[in-house]
Design a protein around this motif. Structure first.
Motif, PDB file in Angstrom:
ATOM      1  N   ALA A  33       0.819  -1.210   0.000  1.00 42.48           N
ATOM      2  CA  ALA A  33       0.000   0.000   0.000  1.00 42.48           C
ATOM      3  C   ALA A  33       0.853   1.260   0.000  1.00 42.48           C
ATOM      4  CB  ALA A  33      -0.936   0.006   1.208  1.00 42.48           C
ATOM      5  N   GLU A  34       2.056   1.169   0.585  1.00 48.82           N
ATOM      6  CA  GLU A  34       2.938   2.339   0.702  1.00 48.82           C
ATOM      7  C   GLU A  34       3.972   2.409  -0.411  1.00 48.82           C
ATOM      8  OE1 GLU A  34       2.851   4.806   3.177  1.00 48.82           O
ATOM      9  OE2 GLU A  34       0.912   3.865   3.559  1.00 48.82           O
ATOM     10  N   ARG A  35       3.778   1.638  -1.483  1.00 52.65           N
ATOM     11  CA  ARG A  35       4.824   1.516  -2.500  1.00 52.65           C
ATOM     12  C   ARG A  35       5.121   2.828  -3.222  1.00 52.65           C
ATOM     13  NH1 ARG A  35       0.092  -0.360  -3.770  1.00 52.65           N
ATOM     14  NH2 ARG A  35      -0.925  -0.008  -5.782  1.00 52.65           N
ATOM     15  N   GLY A  36       4.245   3.807  -3.123  1.00 54.95           N
ATOM     16  CA  GLY A  36       4.507   5.080  -3.771  1.00 54.95           C
ATOM     17  C   GLY A  36       5.512   5.938  -3.030  1.00 54.95           C
ATOM     18  N   LYS A  37       5.884   5.542  -1.802  1.00 52.90           N
ATOM     19  CA  LYS A  37       6.771   6.374  -0.984  1.00 52.90           C
ATOM     20  C   LYS A  37       7.615   5.488  -0.070  1.00 52.90           C
ATOM     21  CE  LYS A  37       6.551   9.779   2.776  1.00 52.90           C
ATOM     22  NZ  LYS A  37       7.514  10.731   2.185  1.00 52.90           N
ATOM     23  N   PRO A  38       8.912   5.796   0.103  1.00 52.01           N
ATOM     24  CA  PRO A  38       9.718   5.035   1.072  1.00 52.01           C
ATOM     25  C   PRO A  38       9.129   5.183   2.477  1.00 52.01           C
ATOM     26  CG  PRO A  38      11.125   6.347  -0.360  1.00 52.01           C
ATOM     27  CD  PRO A  38       9.724   6.791  -0.622  1.00 52.01           C
ATOM     28  N   VAL A  39       9.004   4.061   3.182  1.00 59.36           N
ATOM     29  CA  VAL A  39       8.407   4.069   4.520  1.00 59.36           C
ATOM     30  C   VAL A  39       9.449   3.611   5.537  1.00 59.36           C
ATOM     31  CG1 VAL A  39       7.433   1.751   4.153  1.00 59.36           C
ATOM     32  CG2 VAL A  39       6.500   3.228   5.953  1.00 59.36           C
ATOM     33  N   SER A  40       9.569   4.331   6.639  1.00 56.42           N
ATOM     34  CA  SER A  40      10.527   3.974   7.693  1.00 56.42           C
ATOM     35  C   SER A  40       9.939   2.853   8.540  1.00 56.42           C
ATOM     36  CB  SER A  40      10.828   5.186   8.578  1.00 56.42           C
ATOM     37  OG  SER A  40       9.671   5.557   9.314  1.00 56.42           O
ATOM     38  N   LEU A  41      10.798   2.167   9.301  1.00 55.18           N
ATOM     39  CA  LEU A  41      10.323   1.067  10.139  1.00 55.18           C
ATOM     40  C   LEU A  41       9.338   1.547  11.210  1.00 55.18           C
ATOM     41  CD1 LEU A  41      10.234  -1.846  10.929  1.00 55.18           C
ATOM     42  CD2 LEU A  41      12.416  -1.590  12.108  1.00 55.18           C
ATOM     43  N   PRO A  42       9.579   2.672  11.898  1.00 53.26           N
ATOM     44  CA  PRO A  42       8.582   3.148  12.874  1.00 53.26           C
ATOM     45  C   PRO A  42       7.228   3.420  12.229  1.00 53.26           C
ATOM     46  CG  PRO A  42      10.677   4.222  13.273  1.00 53.26           C
ATOM     47  CD  PRO A  42      10.822   3.481  11.979  1.00 53.26           C
ATOM     48  N   ASP A  43       7.231   4.036  11.035  1.00 48.93           N
ATOM     49  CA  ASP A  43       5.967   4.299  10.352  1.00 48.93           C
ATOM     50  C   ASP A  43       5.304   3.008   9.906  1.00 48.93           C
ATOM     51  OD1 ASP A  43       6.213   6.996  10.696  1.00 48.93           O
ATOM     52  OD2 ASP A  43       6.924   7.418   8.661  1.00 48.93           O
ATOM     53  N   GLY A  74       5.108   6.673  -8.357  1.00 49.55           N
ATOM     54  CA  GLY A  74       6.032   7.565  -7.675  1.00 49.55           C
ATOM     55  C   GLY A  74       6.062   8.962  -8.257  1.00 49.55           C
ATOM     56  N   LEU A  75       4.990   9.365  -8.932  1.00 49.85           N
ATOM     57  CA  LEU A  75       4.936  10.688  -9.540  1.00 49.85           C
ATOM     58  C   LEU A  75       4.376  11.748  -8.606  1.00 49.85           C
ATOM     59  CD1 LEU A  75       3.691   9.879 -13.172  1.00 49.85           C
ATOM     60  CD2 LEU A  75       5.916  10.815 -12.536  1.00 49.85           C
ATOM     61  N   LEU A  76       3.496  11.358  -7.670  1.00 49.96           N
ATOM     62  CA  LEU A  76       2.866  12.335  -6.793  1.00 49.96           C
ATOM     63  C   LEU A  76       3.784  12.699  -5.633  1.00 49.96           C
ATOM     64  CD1 LEU A  76      -0.899  11.313  -6.500  1.00 49.96           C
ATOM     65  CD2 LEU A  76       0.198  12.908  -8.081  1.00 49.96           C
ATOM     66  N   PHE A  77       3.875  13.985  -5.362  1.00 47.84           N
ATOM     67  CA  PHE A  77       4.697  14.487  -4.258  1.00 47.84           C
ATOM     68  C   PHE A  77       3.797  15.002  -3.145  1.00 47.84           C
ATOM     69  CE2 PHE A  77       8.010  13.501  -6.790  1.00 47.84           C
ATOM     70  CZ  PHE A  77       9.176  14.243  -6.708  1.00 47.84           C
ATOM     71  N   GLY A  78       4.256  14.845  -1.902  1.00 50.96           N
ATOM     72  CA  GLY A  78       3.490  15.319  -0.757  1.00 50.96           C
ATOM     73  C   GLY A  78       3.827  16.764  -0.428  1.00 50.96           C
ATOM     74  N   PRO A  85      13.493   9.638   3.632  1.00 45.61           N
ATOM     75  CA  PRO A  85      12.152   9.253   3.187  1.00 45.61           C
ATOM     76  C   PRO A  85      11.794   9.690   1.773  1.00 45.61           C
ATOM     77  CG  PRO A  85      12.074  10.095   5.420  1.00 45.61           C
ATOM     78  CD  PRO A  85      13.450  10.381   4.900  1.00 45.61           C
ATOM     79  N   GLY A  86      12.285  10.832   1.305  1.00 46.77           N
ATOM     80  CA  GLY A  86      11.930  11.292  -0.026  1.00 46.77           C
ATOM     81  C   GLY A  86      10.676  12.158  -0.017  1.00 46.77           C
ATOM     82  N   LYS A  87      10.357  12.737  -1.177  1.00 44.26           N
ATOM     83  CA  LYS A  87       9.236  13.669  -1.288  1.00 44.26           C
ATOM     84  C   LYS A  87       7.979  13.032  -1.869  1.00 44.26           C
ATOM     85  CE  LYS A  87      12.384  17.584  -1.916  1.00 44.26           C
ATOM     86  NZ  LYS A  87      12.817  18.685  -2.812  1.00 44.26           N
ATOM     87  N   GLN A  88       8.061  11.752  -2.231  1.00 45.10           N
ATOM     88  CA  GLN A  88       6.889  11.091  -2.791  1.00 45.10           C
ATOM     89  C   GLN A  88       5.807  10.950  -1.718  1.00 45.10           C
ATOM     90  OE1 GLN A  88      10.050   9.962  -2.600  1.00 45.10           O
ATOM     91  NE2 GLN A  88      10.521   8.530  -4.228  1.00 45.10           N
ATOM     92  N   THR A  89       4.595  10.689  -2.171  1.00 39.69           N
ATOM     93  CA  THR A  89       3.499  10.486  -1.235  1.00 39.69           C
ATOM     94  C   THR A  89       2.740   9.221  -1.601  1.00 39.69           C
ATOM     95  OG1 THR A  89       1.483  11.436  -0.282  1.00 39.69           O
ATOM     96  CG2 THR A  89       1.906  11.911  -2.599  1.00 39.69           C
ATOM     97  N   SER A  90       2.214   8.537  -0.599  1.00 42.08           N
ATOM     98  CA  SER A  90       1.395   7.346  -0.833  1.00 42.08           C
ATOM     99  C   SER A  90      -0.086   7.672  -0.706  1.00 42.08           C
ATOM    100  CB  SER A  90       1.773   6.236   0.152  1.00 42.08           C
ATOM    101  OG  SER A  90       1.650   6.703   1.486  1.00 42.08           O
ATOM    102  N   THR A  91      -0.404   8.939  -0.492  1.00 40.14           N
ATOM    103  CA  THR A  91      -1.800   9.367  -0.405  1.00 40.14           C
ATOM    104  C   THR A  91      -2.075  10.407  -1.493  1.00 40.14           C
ATOM    105  OG1 THR A  91      -1.246  11.125   1.175  1.00 40.14           O
ATOM    106  CG2 THR A  91      -1.874   8.976   2.081  1.00 40.14           C
ATOM    107  N   ILE A  92      -3.347  10.598  -1.789  1.00 39.39           N
ATOM    108  CA  ILE A  92      -3.748  11.570  -2.808  1.00 39.39           C
ATOM    109  C   ILE A  92      -4.369  12.763  -2.104  1.00 39.39           C
ATOM    110  CG2 ILE A  92      -5.197  11.984  -4.836  1.00 39.39           C
ATOM    111  CD1 ILE A  92      -5.062   8.947  -5.354  1.00 39.39           C
ATOM    112  N   SER A  93      -3.718  13.906  -2.199  1.00 34.33           N
ATOM    113  CA  SER A  93      -4.183  15.098  -1.494  1.00 34.33           C
ATOM    114  C   SER A  93      -5.309  15.777  -2.261  1.00 34.33           C
ATOM    115  CB  SER A  93      -3.028  16.076  -1.307  1.00 34.33           C
ATOM    116  OG  SER A  93      -2.665  16.649  -2.547  1.00 34.33           O
ATOM    117  N   ASP A  94      -5.913  16.787  -1.618  1.00 39.01           N
ATOM    118  CA  ASP A  94      -6.973  17.557  -2.275  1.00 39.01           C
ATOM    119  C   ASP A  94      -6.433  18.363  -3.443  1.00 39.01           C
ATOM    120  OD1 ASP A  94      -8.790  16.593  -0.447  1.00 39.01           O
ATOM    121  OD2 ASP A  94      -8.535  18.278   0.932  1.00 39.01           O
TER     122      ASP A  94
END
Length: 515
Positions: A362-372, A511-515, A412-421
């Protein structure tokens, strides 16, 4: 990458410019990650000095300069045509932290200063010996104390079987003067040989077909500059490492971490080669076993202390991107084991393991840390046992990373795994979409867009909401710049909105969308 002849006023790269694209394995953030993994105090990319040798028109380093405005980026190439093209793009993007110099690699001396990261992709094997020697000198003299140099080159034994194919292609292409015709004819003679080789000569026929399949997927410029250039020098890895050592440089590692892991070989090879302690000898024997033909090597100063030990706790400091996707289940119950496929095949049996893989997917659009990751899995399961979740991930971590199923990121990078408004893609992505269908994502990779999506991404600047974007796209439909066939019972705007919302999910996954 314009270094065909140091004595020519015009290089072959002026006549037929090399396609200039990003190469993810060369990105300084990736080099920094591997350097730190192996015990180096690799410099922070955000403020680094970065040099690329053979930069063509700059599309490997322009995105780096855009994403890191406090970094200093320099590109060097002998092709004035490509340098001027790159400068136009830099000016259009309004960048002031990058410059492209039309110069020979042999012009680089101590007055250029030192760089934290030096990139030399697709150059070393294709230049004369004097330039090859100078590349090593640049990587020694102009590399900062804790800096990392990336260099790629053709290797043996893999190129042994391709040499005769290259010779055949050059022999035939030499009958033609036009560069595009040369490339077409070179491919034609390769196909002719493959079509007319006795089927009983399976080994040779296989070589011809493999090379033909490889080259058919590339542009004419690739064929010209990869196979038809006068220079094409190949190294056995131990020879390359020896020349690096003679210049005060040490082998840090391979840009492709899984290629260093003997566990990816056949069991007997893994057992025997695993006993070799000398890293250069080990890598050379692995090349013999795999018949390797190309390498992307990282070098550092021979005074740097390295620690290549890999263990779960060491890997746990990084962020991760999964390359595994759930296999189709054909309606099996959710409680059944779930198989994830990709570079490896992983079957998760417990609910905890299944949840870990599902969250990574589910998080493949953005690098995710172990705590997250731990928190997201806990939320998914309704669990408070973070220690158990963390341990379940660590149990598989080394195998997944070294097997190529998980990529590591030091940041972490600037990518996002969610779609903003108000969805946003990078400035470079929006700019390239104005003249090309190949844009650059947050992983420094290429993404091919449809003509409709080339229009869509131009509006994703983070200032417009989805309704506004849909209205803009509808205007293109009304001007007949986009063809839309409304679904049954739906208006044109409803059809456009459905498409746009779907593409946002696609862009996120790419990986095109940025947060």
């Amino acid at each position: 990458m314009g270094f065909l002849s140091e004595n020519s006023a015009q290089t072959s790269y002026d006549v037929v410019p090399y396609d200039s694209y990003p190469f993810a394995q060369t990105h300084p953030a990736h080099l920094m990650t591997l350097g730190r993994l192996f015990g180096m105090q690799a410099p922070d990319v955000a403020t680094a000095r970065i040099l690329e040798l053979g930069c063509a028109s700059g599309w490997n380093i322009i995105p780096i300069a855009t994403d890191h405005p406090h970094a200093t980026v320099v590109g060097v190439d002998l092709s004035s045509v490509q340098i001027e093209e790159g400068r136009r793009h830099i000016q259009s993007l309004g960048l002031d932290n990058i410059r492209l110099d039309c110069a020979s690699i042999t012009d680089i001396d101590e007055t250029w200063g030192t760089f934290d990261y030096i990139i030399c992709h697709g150059v070393l094997s294709w230049v004369p010996e004097a330039v090859r020697d100078h590349i090593f000198k640049v990587m020694k003299r102009n590399l900062a104390a804790n800096g990392i140099a990336y260099v790629s080159y053709n290797t043996l034994p893999g190129w042994n079987q391709v040499r005769s194919v290259r010779d055949m292609m050059r022999y035939h292409a030499d009958n033609f003067s036009d560069p595009t015709e040369k490339a077409s004819q070179a491919l034609s003679v390769l196909k002719f040989a493959a079509d007319n080789t006795n089927p009983g000569r399976k080994g040779y026929l296989e070589i011809l077909k493999e090379e033909m399949a490889l080259l058919e997927g590339h542009s004419k410029s690739y064929i010209l500059h990869e196979h038809l250039e006068a220079e094409n020098h190949q190294y056995y890895f131990h020879q390359f490492a020896g020349q690096a050592k003679d210049n005060g440089l040490a082998y840090l590692g391979d840009a492709m971490l899984p290629s260093m892991y003997v566990g990816n070989l056949a069991p007997d090879a893994s057992k025997v080669l695993g006993e070799i302690e000398d890293i250069v000898r080990l890598e050379q024997y692995m090349d013999f076993v795999t018949n390797r033909r190309f390498r992307s090597t990282l070098l550092c100063h021979d005074t740097v202390a390295l620690d290549r030990t890999i263990n779960p706790e060491k890997l746990a400091k990084y962020a991760f991107v999964s390359h595994l996707v759930p296999q189709e289940t054909d309606g099996e119950e959710a409680s059944s084991p779930v198989t994830f496929v990709g570079p490896q095949t992983a079957t998760a049996h417990s609910a905890l393991d299944i949840a870990v893989f599902q969250v990574l997917y589910a998080e493949r659009g953005k690098p995710v840390s172990l705590p997250d990751l731990t928190q997201k899995v806990a939320d998914h399961l309704g669990s408070t046992d973070h220690a158990a979740i963390r341990q379940a991930f660590l149990n598989n971590l080394c195998a997944l990373v070294l097997g190529g199923s998980l990529s590591l990121y030091a940041e972490p990078g600037k990518q996002t795994s969610t779609i903003s408004d108000k969805p946003m893609v990078s400035k470079v992505c929006r700019y390239r979409a104005t003249f090309s269908n190949r844009v650059i994502n947050g992983y420094h990779g290429l993404v091919t867009l449809s003509e409709v999506d080339r229009i869509l991404v131009r509006y994703l600047d983070g200032t417009q909401d989805i309704d506004s974007i849909c209205k803009r796209m509808l205007e293109h439909v009304e001007k007949e710049e986009i063809n839309v066939t409304p679904a049954d019972g739906m208006t044109a705007i409803q059809t456009v909105e459905g498409y746009v919302r779907h593409q946002f999910s696609v862009f996120r996954d790419l990986g095109l969308l940025f947060g």
